[in-house]
Write a protein that holds these residues in place. Structure first.
Motif, PDB file in Angstrom:
ATOM      1  N   SER A   1       0.837  -1.206   0.000  1.00 41.12           N
ATOM      2  CA  SER A   1       0.000   0.000   0.000  1.00 41.12           C
ATOM      3  C   SER A   1       0.871   1.255   0.000  1.00 41.12           C
ATOM      4  O   SER A   1       0.522   2.258  -0.639  1.00 41.12           O
ATOM      5  CB  SER A   1      -0.921  -0.016   1.213  1.00 41.12           C
ATOM      6  OG  SER A   1      -0.181   0.084   2.425  1.00 41.12           O
TER       7      SER A   1
ATOM      8  N   LEU B   1       0.914   3.950  -2.898  1.00 41.52           N
ATOM      9  CA  LEU B   1       0.720   5.359  -2.552  1.00 41.52           C
ATOM     10  C   LEU B   1       1.783   6.229  -3.208  1.00 41.52           C
ATOM     11  O   LEU B   1       1.492   7.323  -3.714  1.00 41.52           O
ATOM     12  CB  LEU B   1       0.743   5.508  -1.024  1.00 41.52           C
ATOM     13  CG  LEU B   1       0.513   6.928  -0.472  1.00 41.52           C
ATOM     14  CD1 LEU B   1      -0.874   7.425  -0.865  1.00 41.52           C
ATOM     15  CD2 LEU B   1       0.661   6.927   1.052  1.00 41.52           C
TER      16      LEU B   1
ATOM     17  N   GLU C   1       1.022   6.411  -6.977  1.00 41.54           N
ATOM     18  CA  GLU C   1      -0.146   7.261  -7.225  1.00 41.54           C
ATOM     19  C   GLU C   1       0.205   8.737  -7.025  1.00 41.54           C
ATOM     20  O   GLU C   1      -0.223   9.599  -7.792  1.00 41.54           O
ATOM     21  CB  GLU C   1      -1.270   6.830  -6.296  1.00 41.54           C
ATOM     22  CG  GLU C   1      -2.560   7.612  -6.518  1.00 41.54           C
ATOM     23  CD  GLU C   1      -3.672   7.159  -5.592  1.00 41.54           C
ATOM     24  OE1 GLU C   1      -4.772   7.740  -5.643  1.00 41.54           O
ATOM     25  OE2 GLU C   1      -3.429   6.227  -4.801  1.00 41.54           O
ATOM     26  N   SER C   2       1.034   9.032  -6.022  1.00 44.90           N
ATOM     27  CA  SER C   2       1.423  10.420  -5.761  1.00 44.90           C
ATOM     28  C   SER C   2       2.233  10.981  -6.915  1.00 44.90           C
ATOM     29  O   SER C   2       2.029  12.122  -7.343  1.00 44.90           O
ATOM     30  CB  SER C   2       2.220  10.497  -4.459  1.00 44.90           C
ATOM     31  OG  SER C   2       1.437  10.070  -3.366  1.00 44.90           O
TER      32      SER C   2
ATOM     33  N   LEU D   1       2.164  13.044   2.739  1.00 44.64           N
ATOM     34  CA  LEU D   1       2.440  11.654   2.377  1.00 44.64           C
ATOM     35  C   LEU D   1       2.884  10.855   3.602  1.00 44.64           C
ATOM     36  O   LEU D   1       2.461   9.713   3.805  1.00 44.64           O
ATOM     37  CB  LEU D   1       3.523  11.604   1.290  1.00 44.64           C
ATOM     38  CG  LEU D   1       3.975  10.216   0.835  1.00 44.64           C
ATOM     39  CD1 LEU D   1       2.807   9.483   0.171  1.00 44.64           C
ATOM     40  CD2 LEU D   1       5.157  10.320  -0.131  1.00 44.64           C
TER      41      LEU D   1
ATOM     42  N   SER E   1      -0.018  10.041   5.829  1.00 45.83           N
ATOM     43  CA  SER E   1      -1.098   9.247   5.237  1.00 45.83           C
ATOM     44  C   SER E   1      -1.005   7.769   5.577  1.00 45.83           C
ATOM     45  O   SER E   1      -1.956   7.028   5.332  1.00 45.83           O
ATOM     46  CB  SER E   1      -1.091   9.421   3.711  1.00 45.83           C
ATOM     47  OG  SER E   1       0.125   8.907   3.180  1.00 45.83           O
ATOM     48  N   HIS E   2       0.117   7.319   6.077  1.00 42.71           N
ATOM     49  CA  HIS E   2       0.250   5.889   6.401  1.00 42.71           C
ATOM     50  C   HIS E   2       1.020   5.755   7.715  1.00 42.71           C
ATOM     51  O   HIS E   2       2.084   6.370   7.885  1.00 42.71           O
ATOM     52  CB  HIS E   2       1.001   5.155   5.286  1.00 42.71           C
ATOM     53  CG  HIS E   2       0.802   3.673   5.326  1.00 42.71           C
ATOM     54  ND1 HIS E   2       1.402   2.870   6.262  1.00 42.71           N
ATOM     55  CD2 HIS E   2       0.048   2.848   4.541  1.00 42.71           C
ATOM     56  CE1 HIS E   2       1.053   1.629   6.065  1.00 42.71           C
ATOM     57  NE2 HIS E   2       0.230   1.573   5.017  1.00 42.71           N
TER      58      HIS E   2
END
Length: 740
Positions: free
Chosen positions: A61, A65, A68-69, A99, A102-103
């Protein structure tokens, strides 16, 4: 007495039965424990699989991510394009902070561009010389291909000379190139702290039943539940991270083993086993006396009454056993006596002694056998061996009962046609698929061969017309004495060895093979290497050369063992050539040729069948090899290079450098492509092409060696001679003497 003996046996072995039942109960408990252990192991494997999947999903993931970023946010592309506006840098820092937030796994992130060696992290902006992680940046920028998570490593922002303090952390990192496709001009790097991974594994991988450990791809521990190495039976490896997950059932050590051994069921079962063994030994010793008495009576009776067995019904159990043993012994003696007296067995042994040169023939038995066959004295004899064609197919098609029926019919046909023709024969099966027929003539000259030929041709035609079975017959020479029969048998057997070359379903006489010469065999063996090399590089000429090879083998009329040797030699060369190609070609070769050959070799009896198999199997393999080559992007270029080499091999200056200029390619890249396509270096391939043309000129012309050397691209004769001898194994002059 019968009732008394029954009671004795019952009382003797009933306690043993009870003890054995206890032992079975103990074994059932142990098996139940083993079953429970297996179920626990299965559950542990599922638990470990879920843990590994959860970790892989979390790391994937983060990777998704990052991709995708980069793909959806043009700020990374702008940064790579040398954007330096302070406001833009501030927005980029905020984007990295977003970023990171986000995780929960992400500890830090930074972006690097190679244009000016600038680095922007989620905390600050600096240049490469101030950055402590510059070595990882350079390695990731130079990496070719896809991205993967790094091994655990030390990470901090500022280098050791910086006055700014920063903490060193142990992390794993993922680097993605910017842009995603094409040459990397910038990098997005995300760091995941090992302590976070450890906490995740501790929260999700702690179990009261299992000890779990996770090792990285170098074998170093990332997580150990018990604080010590775990090497259980369960071991899983992640295809994504390369980490190895170990799990083993928790044990309680020596106390658990001692507690298990001292448990009531274990002691009960163990004592029951010891009691049963002791009781059996005691009963065996006690009851051995009646058995000893019985054996003594058998021995005495046999000595005193050899011809009068016990008659009548037994009085009790012991007498019945005594009577039965006596009957069995007498029956065994009768059987052995009848076996020795068996006429068929004696005839077969005598027949085999006649066929074997080293076995002396018993004259008395031989004369008695002649008399039984209706001959008063020895005249002339000859041998014919009837071999069932395609015997492996024969035994796989028909059941044992049907095979016996066919063989019986074959014997009866031989016997009845011989009687009709007034011939005296003696026939026996020497092997499962070969029937040997001995023709005997009284007071006649050497007419045995012609009579045997006529008779065997009649048998062959009858079988072909009336049964779905064909035979090949080998005919030996006439024998004027019993001592000459082995020679006739040897010639008949040797004639059958030539069935592969001469064909099946026919008669082969010894006179057909006595004058054969194989002096030209070496010439045809030269085709083998050329065929294998042409096949490997995809040259269609291998098919015509294969046909020429089999045509030559037909002309030589070789026995089957020599044909098998040549084919083994050719298969070895094909295998050696294929091993030069990438693994996908080797797997294709083993699947399309190696496996079918192993399955079919026993059923291929003639050269026509062998040639058809080779052409079909190799053609199918060649088509699939060509499909693999065409699926590669550079196939067309490599084929153009090969055609250019074929047309310009006589150019002494032909080299990789010349080809790279001609086709506008880097010499190193061209060499790599050539090796992948044809399985050998350019220099070796060019030498092979030149040597093949040189061999053709040596065979078909009388040009001097120097001129031939120049025509194939060598300026100096000695260089050509050395290369020719290294490649072909002989000098050009000697090659010309053999092949011209």
């Amino acid at each position: 007495m019968k009732r008394n003996w029954f009671q004795r046996l019952l009382l003797s072995y009933l306690p043993v039965l009870i003890l054995i039942a206890c032992l079975f109960i103990f074994i059932s408990i142990v098996q139940l424990k083993e079953l429970s252990s297996k179920e626990a192991t299965k559950s542990s494997r599922m638990y470990l699989q879920n843990l590994m999947t959860s970790m892989d999903v979390s790391l994937k993931s983060i990777d998704n991510l990052m991709v995708e970023s980069i793909a959806r946010n043009n700020k990374f592309i702008s940064f790579a394009g040398m954007e330096n506006d302070p406001e833009f840098i501030l927005e980029l820092t905020r984007l990295l902070q977003s970023l990171t937030a986000s995780h929960p796994f992400i500890d830090s992130a930074y972006v690097y561009r190679s244009g000016d060696d600038s680095i922007v992290s989620n905390e600050t902006k600096l240049i490469i010389d101030q950055f402590a992680d510059r070595e990882y940046v350079r390695q990731s920028l130079e990496a070719y291909g896809g991205s993967s998570w790094s091994e655990p490593r030390k990470f901090k922002i500022w280098n050791e000379w910086s006055s700014i303090g920063n903490d060193e952390k142990t992390v794993i990192s993922m680097a993605r190139g910017i842009p995603l496709q094409g040459k990397r001009i910038a990098l997005l790097v995300v760091n995941v702290r090992i302590s976070v991974i450890h906490d995740f594994l501790r929260d999700n991988g702690t179990s009261e039943i299992n000890d779990i450990a996770v090792l990285d791809s170098r074998g170093e521990a990332l997580f150990e539940q018990s604080g010590q190495a775990v090497r259980g039976k369960i071991r899983l490896q992640s295809d994504y991270t390369g980490w190895t997950y170990h799990s083993g059932l928790k044990t309680r050590g020596l106390y658990s083993i001692t507690n298990y051994i001292t448990s009531g069921w274990f002691l009960f079962g163990f004592l029951g086993l010891l009691s049963a063994i002791g009781w059996i030994v005691y009963i065996a010793r006690k009851n051995y006396k009646p058995i000893e008495t019985m054996m003594s009576r058998i021995e005495k009776y046999n000595l005193a009454n050899k011809e009068h067995p016990i008659q009548g019904l037994p009085a009790d159990e012991l007498s019945y056993i005594d009577y039965t043993l006596s009957s069995i012994m007498e029956a065994t003696q009768d059987y052995e006596h009848q076996t020795k007296e068996n006429q068929s067995y004696r005839r077969l042994q005598l027949f085999k002694e006649l066929m074997e040169e080293d076995s002396p023939v018993n004259r008395e038995e031989w004369e008695a056998e002649l008399a039984a066959l209706g001959l008063n004295e020895w005249g002339t004899a000859s041998i014919a061996i009837v071999e069932i064609d395609k015997y492996m197919e024969f035994i796989s098609t028909y059941s044992r009962k049907d095979q016996g029926l066919f063989k019986y019919i074959l014997r009866k046909v031989v016997e009845e046609t011989a009687k009709t023709g007034g011939l005296i024969i003696w026939q026996e099966w020497m092997t499962n698929h070969r029937l040997c027929v001995l023709y005997l003539y009284e007071g006649r000259p050497l007419q045995a061969e012609s009579a045997a030929v006529a008779h065997m041709e009649q048998v062959r035609q009858w079988l072909q017309e009336n049964l779905k079975m064909t035979v090949t017959v080998g005919i030996g020479n006439a024998a004027d004495s019993p001592e000459a029969i082995p020679q006739s048998y040897e010639l008949a057997a040797r004639a059958l060895d030539y069935k592969s070359a001469l064909g099946s379903n026919r008669l082969i006489g010894h006179w057909e093979i006595e004058l054969l010469s194989h002096d030209d065999l070496f010439i045809y063996l030269q085709y083998v290497r050329t065929i294998a090399q042409a096949f490997r590089v995809g040259n269609d000429g291998w098919q015509e050369q294969l046909r020429l090879l089999f045509e030559g083998l037909r002309g030589l009329l070789l026995p089957k063992e020599e044909i098998n040797g040549i084919l083994t030699y050719m298969n070895y060369y094909f295998y050696r050539e294929m091993m030069e190609l990438p693994p996908e070609y080797q797997e294709l070769w083993n699947r399309e040729f190696g496996a079918p050959w192993s399955e079919s070799m026993e059923n291929l009896e003639t050269l026509d069948e062998l040639e058809a198999f080779y052409l079909n199997a190799l053609s199918a393999c060649a088509r699939k090899m060509e499909a693999i080559r065409e699926s590669k992007g550079n196939h067309g270029v490599v084929q153009q290079v090969r055609v250019y080499i074929e047309e310009n091999f006589s150019n002494p200056d032909l080299s990789l450098s010349l080809l790279s200029d001609q086709f506008h390619m880097n010499a190193s890249s061209l060499s790599t492509l050539f090796k992948e396509e044809f399985g050998e270096k350019f220099v070796v391939y060019l030498c092979q092409v030149r040597m093949e043309h040189a061999k053709e000129l040596l065979r078909s012309t009388s040009l001097p060696i120097q001129e031939i050397a120049e025509k194939v691209g060598y300026l100096h004769q000695m260089s050509f001679i050395r290369a020719f001898k290294k490649m072909i194994g002989t000098t050009p002059g000697d090659y010309r003497k053999v092949h011209q």
